[in-house]
Design a protein around this motif. Sequence first.
Motif, PDB file in Angstrom:
ATOM      1  N   ALA A 171       6.032   5.257   4.639  1.00 47.74           N
ATOM      2  CA  ALA A 171       7.327   5.365   3.962  1.00 47.74           C
ATOM      3  C   ALA A 171       7.270   4.709   2.584  1.00 47.74           C
ATOM      4  CB  ALA A 171       8.416   4.718   4.811  1.00 47.74           C
ATOM      5  N   ALA A 172       6.577   3.582   2.484  1.00 46.69           N
ATOM      6  CA  ALA A 172       6.441   2.920   1.185  1.00 46.69           C
ATOM      7  C   ALA A 172       5.602   3.757   0.229  1.00 46.69           C
ATOM      8  CB  ALA A 172       5.814   1.540   1.376  1.00 46.69           C
ATOM      9  N   ARG A 173       4.581   4.421   0.739  1.00 43.22           N
ATOM     10  CA  ARG A 173       3.754   5.271  -0.119  1.00 43.22           C
ATOM     11  C   ARG A 173       4.529   6.483  -0.596  1.00 43.22           C
ATOM     12  NH1 ARG A 173      -1.621   4.969   3.764  1.00 43.22           N
ATOM     13  NH2 ARG A 173      -2.365   2.912   3.010  1.00 43.22           N
ATOM     14  N   ILE A 174       5.366   7.027   0.263  1.00 44.84           N
ATOM     15  CA  ILE A 174       6.182   8.177  -0.142  1.00 44.84           C
ATOM     16  C   ILE A 174       7.168   7.782  -1.242  1.00 44.84           C
ATOM     17  CG2 ILE A 174       7.964   9.782   0.662  1.00 44.84           C
ATOM     18  CD1 ILE A 174       6.517   9.843   3.360  1.00 44.84           C
ATOM     19  N   ASP A 175       7.675   6.545  -1.149  1.00 39.97           N
ATOM     20  CA  ASP A 175       8.610   6.060  -2.173  1.00 39.97           C
ATOM     21  C   ASP A 175       7.920   5.712  -3.480  1.00 39.97           C
ATOM     22  OD1 ASP A 175      10.697   6.371  -0.456  1.00 39.97           O
ATOM     23  OD2 ASP A 175      10.690   4.292   0.254  1.00 39.97           O
ATOM     24  N   GLY A 176       6.593   5.851  -3.523  1.00 42.17           N
ATOM     25  CA  GLY A 176       5.872   5.615  -4.764  1.00 42.17           C
ATOM     26  C   GLY A 176       5.272   4.230  -4.908  1.00 42.17           C
ATOM     27  N   ALA A 177       5.294   3.428  -3.853  1.00 41.40           N
ATOM     28  CA  ALA A 177       4.726   2.085  -3.939  1.00 41.40           C
ATOM     29  C   ALA A 177       3.205   2.152  -3.944  1.00 41.40           C
ATOM     30  CB  ALA A 177       5.215   1.234  -2.768  1.00 41.40           C
ATOM     31  N   ARG A 178       2.586   1.333  -4.750  1.00 46.43           N
ATOM     32  CA  ARG A 178       1.134   1.259  -4.785  1.00 46.43           C
ATOM     33  C   ARG A 178       0.628   0.350  -3.667  1.00 46.43           C
ATOM     34  NH1 ARG A 178      -0.317   0.861 -11.291  1.00 46.43           N
ATOM     35  NH2 ARG A 178       0.711   2.829 -11.881  1.00 46.43           N
ATOM     36  N   GLU A 179      -0.700   0.370  -3.470  1.00 45.27           N
ATOM     37  CA  GLU A 179      -1.277  -0.366  -2.351  1.00 45.27           C
ATOM     38  C   GLU A 179      -1.054  -1.871  -2.499  1.00 45.27           C
ATOM     39  OE1 GLU A 179      -2.505   1.048   0.356  1.00 45.27           O
ATOM     40  OE2 GLU A 179      -1.948   2.973  -0.554  1.00 45.27           O
ATOM     41  N   LEU A 180      -1.256  -2.388  -3.697  1.00 41.72           N
ATOM     42  CA  LEU A 180      -1.031  -3.818  -3.902  1.00 41.72           C
ATOM     43  C   LEU A 180       0.437  -4.185  -3.709  1.00 41.72           C
ATOM     44  CD1 LEU A 180      -3.322  -4.664  -6.978  1.00 41.72           C
ATOM     45  CD2 LEU A 180      -3.682  -5.260  -4.571  1.00 41.72           C
ATOM     46  N   SER A 181       1.322  -3.318  -4.138  1.00 39.79           N
ATOM     47  CA  SER A 181       2.742  -3.568  -3.949  1.00 39.79           C
ATOM     48  C   SER A 181       3.104  -3.555  -2.462  1.00 39.79           C
ATOM     49  CB  SER A 181       3.562  -2.528  -4.711  1.00 39.79           C
ATOM     50  OG  SER A 181       4.942  -2.731  -4.513  1.00 39.79           O
ATOM     51  N   ILE A 182       2.521  -2.635  -1.707  1.00 36.02           N
ATOM     52  CA  ILE A 182       2.771  -2.591  -0.262  1.00 36.02           C
ATOM     53  C   ILE A 182       2.289  -3.880   0.401  1.00 36.02           C
ATOM     54  CG2 ILE A 182       2.139  -1.418   1.882  1.00 36.02           C
ATOM     55  CD1 ILE A 182       1.958   1.167   0.278  1.00 36.02           C
ATOM     56  N   PHE A 183       1.130  -4.331  -0.039  1.00 36.13           N
ATOM     57  CA  PHE A 183       0.564  -5.520   0.586  1.00 36.13           C
ATOM     58  C   PHE A 183       1.397  -6.766   0.261  1.00 36.13           C
ATOM     59  CE2 PHE A 183      -2.377  -9.183   0.164  1.00 36.13           C
ATOM     60  CZ  PHE A 183      -2.701  -9.322   1.496  1.00 36.13           C
ATOM     61  N   PHE A 184       1.717  -6.979  -1.016  1.00 36.46           N
ATOM     62  CA  PHE A 184       2.378  -8.218  -1.417  1.00 36.46           C
ATOM     63  C   PHE A 184       3.872  -8.219  -1.128  1.00 36.46           C
ATOM     64  CE2 PHE A 184      -1.417  -8.557  -4.181  1.00 36.46           C
ATOM     65  CZ  PHE A 184      -1.810  -9.837  -3.813  1.00 36.46           C
ATOM     66  N   ARG A 185       4.523  -7.033  -1.175  1.00 36.46           N
ATOM     67  CA  ARG A 185       5.974  -6.998  -1.037  1.00 36.46           C
ATOM     68  C   ARG A 185       6.435  -6.660   0.379  1.00 36.46           C
ATOM     69  NH1 ARG A 185       8.561  -3.642  -5.918  1.00 36.46           N
ATOM     70  NH2 ARG A 185      10.423  -4.543  -4.938  1.00 36.46           N
ATOM     71  N   ILE A 186       5.535  -6.109   1.201  1.00 36.25           N
ATOM     72  CA  ILE A 186       5.926  -5.730   2.561  1.00 36.25           C
ATOM     73  C   ILE A 186       5.117  -6.498   3.600  1.00 36.25           C
ATOM     74  CG2 ILE A 186       6.074  -3.847   4.216  1.00 36.25           C
ATOM     75  CD1 ILE A 186       6.541  -1.943   1.921  1.00 36.25           C
ATOM     76  N   MET A 187       3.807  -6.411   3.517  1.00 35.73           N
ATOM     77  CA  MET A 187       2.952  -6.976   4.557  1.00 35.73           C
ATOM     78  C   MET A 187       2.922  -8.504   4.534  1.00 35.73           C
ATOM     79  SD  MET A 187       2.028  -4.562   6.376  1.00 35.73           S
ATOM     80  CE  MET A 187       2.115  -2.777   6.300  1.00 35.73           C
ATOM     81  N   VAL A 188       2.823  -9.060   3.349  1.00 36.34           N
ATOM     82  CA  VAL A 188       2.758 -10.530   3.265  1.00 36.34           C
ATOM     83  C   VAL A 188       4.042 -11.179   3.789  1.00 36.34           C
ATOM     84  CG1 VAL A 188       2.595 -12.479   1.678  1.00 36.34           C
ATOM     85  CG2 VAL A 188       1.021 -10.557   1.449  1.00 36.34           C
ATOM     86  N   PRO A 189       5.250 -10.717   3.410  1.00 36.28           N
ATOM     87  CA  PRO A 189       6.451 -11.330   4.002  1.00 36.28           C
ATOM     88  C   PRO A 189       6.532 -11.156   5.514  1.00 36.28           C
ATOM     89  CG  PRO A 189       7.025 -10.138   2.003  1.00 36.28           C
ATOM     90  CD  PRO A 189       5.608  -9.778   2.310  1.00 36.28           C
ATOM     91  N   LEU A 190       6.085 -10.006   6.030  1.00 35.66           N
ATOM     92  CA  LEU A 190       6.125  -9.796   7.476  1.00 35.66           C
ATOM     93  C   LEU A 190       5.187 -10.751   8.217  1.00 35.66           C
ATOM     94  CD1 LEU A 190       6.242  -5.904   7.884  1.00 35.66           C
ATOM     95  CD2 LEU A 190       8.077  -7.533   8.301  1.00 35.66           C
ATOM     96  N   SER A 191       4.093 -11.100   7.584  1.00 33.79           N
ATOM     97  CA  SER A 191       3.083 -11.924   8.262  1.00 33.79           C
ATOM     98  C   SER A 191       3.311 -13.409   8.062  1.00 33.79           C
ATOM     99  CB  SER A 191       1.691 -11.555   7.743  1.00 33.79           C
ATOM    100  OG  SER A 191       1.576 -11.821   6.358  1.00 33.79           O
TER     101      SER A 191
END
Length: 302
Positions: free
Chosen positions: A197-217
């Motif tokens: 869903a983040a990739r479809i919205d145009g988020a880049r891989e680094l943005s997905i990692f730092f803005r989504i995955m890091v807060p979740l973890s």
Amino acid sequence: MSASSDILRTGALAAEGRRRTPHRKKNIASRQIGRHLSATTLLWVFAIGFAFPLLWFVLSSFKPSGDLFSYPLTLFPKQWTLSGYTTAWQSFDFAQYFINTIIVACVTTVLTVAASCASGYALAKYQNRWLKVFFVCILATTMLPTEVMLAPSFLVIRDLGLYNALAGIIVPSILTATGVLMFRSFFLTVPDDLVEAARIDGARELSIFFRIMVPLSRPIMLTLAIFSFQWRWNDYIWPLLVLNDPSKFTLQIGIQSIVGAQNINWSVLLGASVISMIPLVILYLVFQKYVMGANINAGLKD
């Protein structure tokens, strides 16, 4: 007659069942209470078994040297004193030991959490042959005793010019198999739909990692941070091999220097040991409330 007798028999059985039902409920409730009491009692026994030696250790640090082995043994000091603490702090360069240990523990913890988080995310969410080989190599390191890797690690550190430096302690401890496995296991539980869903919205891989995955973890990050800080704070063998300058000694090496060749000042040794425990206790009390489960499905629709 037979029909009426059947009706009477059925009524009698129903009445008897109603009379037995409260007794059954009472029996079930009493069994459950018995199980809870037995489990609670067992947990209290284990807690006392673990806490009593620690309590004796802490209270003994307030005893004079002559009372530590006096008979009969007493739990509480007959005469409270802080001589063990003051002697340990003044006679040895504990301030420098503390500074060195804090630098090593904090820097290593930050780098360990960052490297483990990135490695665990890559191993969990990317399909690549070389990543699988890297994961197998990480698993292989868990099958080797630490003593087997001391010699090659020391040779690498010496050739890199990091001998007798705090960096020589930090660099080999950055990437740990435990941290990588913790993050990989966590990121495997994160739905791939969230990433897509983040990739479809145009988020880049680094943005997905730092803005989504890091807060979740964050719970895993804090848990690994506590473990990593504890490992580096209590590390003794590796700093003993790498460091040669007394001004760069860590706290555990400094405590070992209290032990003399002929005799041991137990009061000073106990005081120094209790001092070394204080940062770990504070760390756990501060961060334990943050180690909680994360709702990884919060960004997804049903």
